[in-house]
Design a protein around this motif. Structure first.
Motif, mmCIF file in Angstrom:
data_model
loop_
_atom_site.group_PDB
_atom_site.id
_atom_site.type_symbol
_atom_site.label_atom_id
_atom_site.label_comp_id
_atom_site.label_asym_id
_atom_site.label_seq_id
_atom_site.Cartn_x
_atom_site.Cartn_y
_atom_site.Cartn_z
ATOM 1 N N GLU A 1 -5.871 8.972 0.114
ATOM 2 C CA GLU A 1 -6.218 7.913 -0.631
ATOM 3 C C GLU A 1 -4.983 7.068 -0.511
ATOM 4 N N THR A 2 -5.311 5.612 -0.656
ATOM 5 C CA THR A 2 -4.513 4.435 -0.428
ATOM 6 C C THR A 2 -4.632 3.859 -1.781
ATOM 7 N N ILE A 3 -3.374 3.394 -2.461
ATOM 8 C CA ILE A 3 -3.253 2.652 -3.650
ATOM 9 C C ILE A 3 -2.409 1.621 -3.295
ATOM 10 N N LYS B 1 0.782 -1.178 0.016
ATOM 11 C CA LYS B 1 -0.036 -0.005 0.014
ATOM 12 C C LYS B 1 0.850 1.092 -0.078
ATOM 13 N N THR C 1 -3.416 13.067 -0.201
ATOM 14 C CA THR C 1 -4.968 13.249 -0.057
ATOM 15 C C THR C 1 -5.386 12.187 0.830
ATOM 16 N N GLU D 1 0.140 5.333 0.469
ATOM 17 C CA GLU D 1 -0.942 6.406 1.039
ATOM 18 C C GLU D 1 -0.599 7.587 0.517
ATOM 19 N N HIS E 1 -0.797 2.847 -12.628
ATOM 20 C CA HIS E 1 -1.669 4.064 -11.781
ATOM 21 C C HIS E 1 -1.369 5.323 -12.254
#
Length: 194
Positions: free
Chosen positions: A164-166, A157, A162, A159, A174
């Motif tokens: 948001e976690t990707i 992950k 913002t 973070e 991405h």
């Protein structure tokens, strides 16, 4: 012959311009031993009684002193060039060196790299207000704030600022803010898609 090992040391370093060759600890020890022997001869000659016919050591002393100075210059040049490469790698890879490069360094070079990284981080904290300024962030001027990247390894992950976690899994693509993925690109975890 005096100085041959020192010259070979410099030549080997020059051959490996693109990589960091292993630190040649054994060769350095041999050169230092040669320097001790040269220095011992010079000391013995200077402490002996001088007679121009029977024991004129001056030509030998001058030759050995020149060889001693040459060996010293070669060792210093070898170490200086390795440290310059390490400094460039700090800007290229960040604070974490790849393992294949780190295993080629001596303990002193690893300590120097860590101190250099710490000094650079302290300097960057003094710039740009409360949070500091990361000088290594935008090595090339950005054309876009977001860039498309492909994940080359399972990272886990990430973070974003913002909140948001990707999830960065291998072979996923991405669109991430440049400022947050540039260090991962330098580490080889992500690659930018043109």
């Amino acid at each position: 012959m005096w100085g041959d090992r020192a010259l070979a040391l410099i030549k080997n370093l020059e051959r490996c311009q693109d990589t960091m060759p292993p630190f040649e600890d054994d060769t350095i020890r041999l050169i230092l031993e040669e320097m001790r022997e040269l220095n011992q001869f010079i000391e013995d000659a200077m402490n002996s009684t001088f007679h121009p016919v029977t024991n004129n050591y001056m030509p030998g002393v001058i030759a050995r002193q020149a060889a001693l100075e040459r060996n010293k210059r070669c060792i210093l040049a070898y170490q200086w060039n390795r440290l310059q490469r390490l400094r460039e790698m700090r800007w290229e890879f960040g604070t974490i060196l790849p393992s294949d490069i780190k295993m080629n360094l001596s303990e002193g070079e690893v300590a120097w790299f860590n101190k250099y990284s710490k000094a650079l981080a302290n300097y960057m904290k003094t710039l740009g207000g409360r949070n500091g300024l990361n000088l290594a962030q935008d090595m090339k001027p950005p054309k876009q704030l977001y860039i498309e990247v492909r994940c080359l390894a399972d990272y886990g992950k990430l973070e974003l600022n913002t909140g948001e976690t990707i999830l960065l899994n291998k072979n996923t693509q991405h669109l991430i803010p440049r400022s947050q993925c540039e260090s991962l690109i330098r580490q080889g975890i992500l690659e930018q898609i043109d």
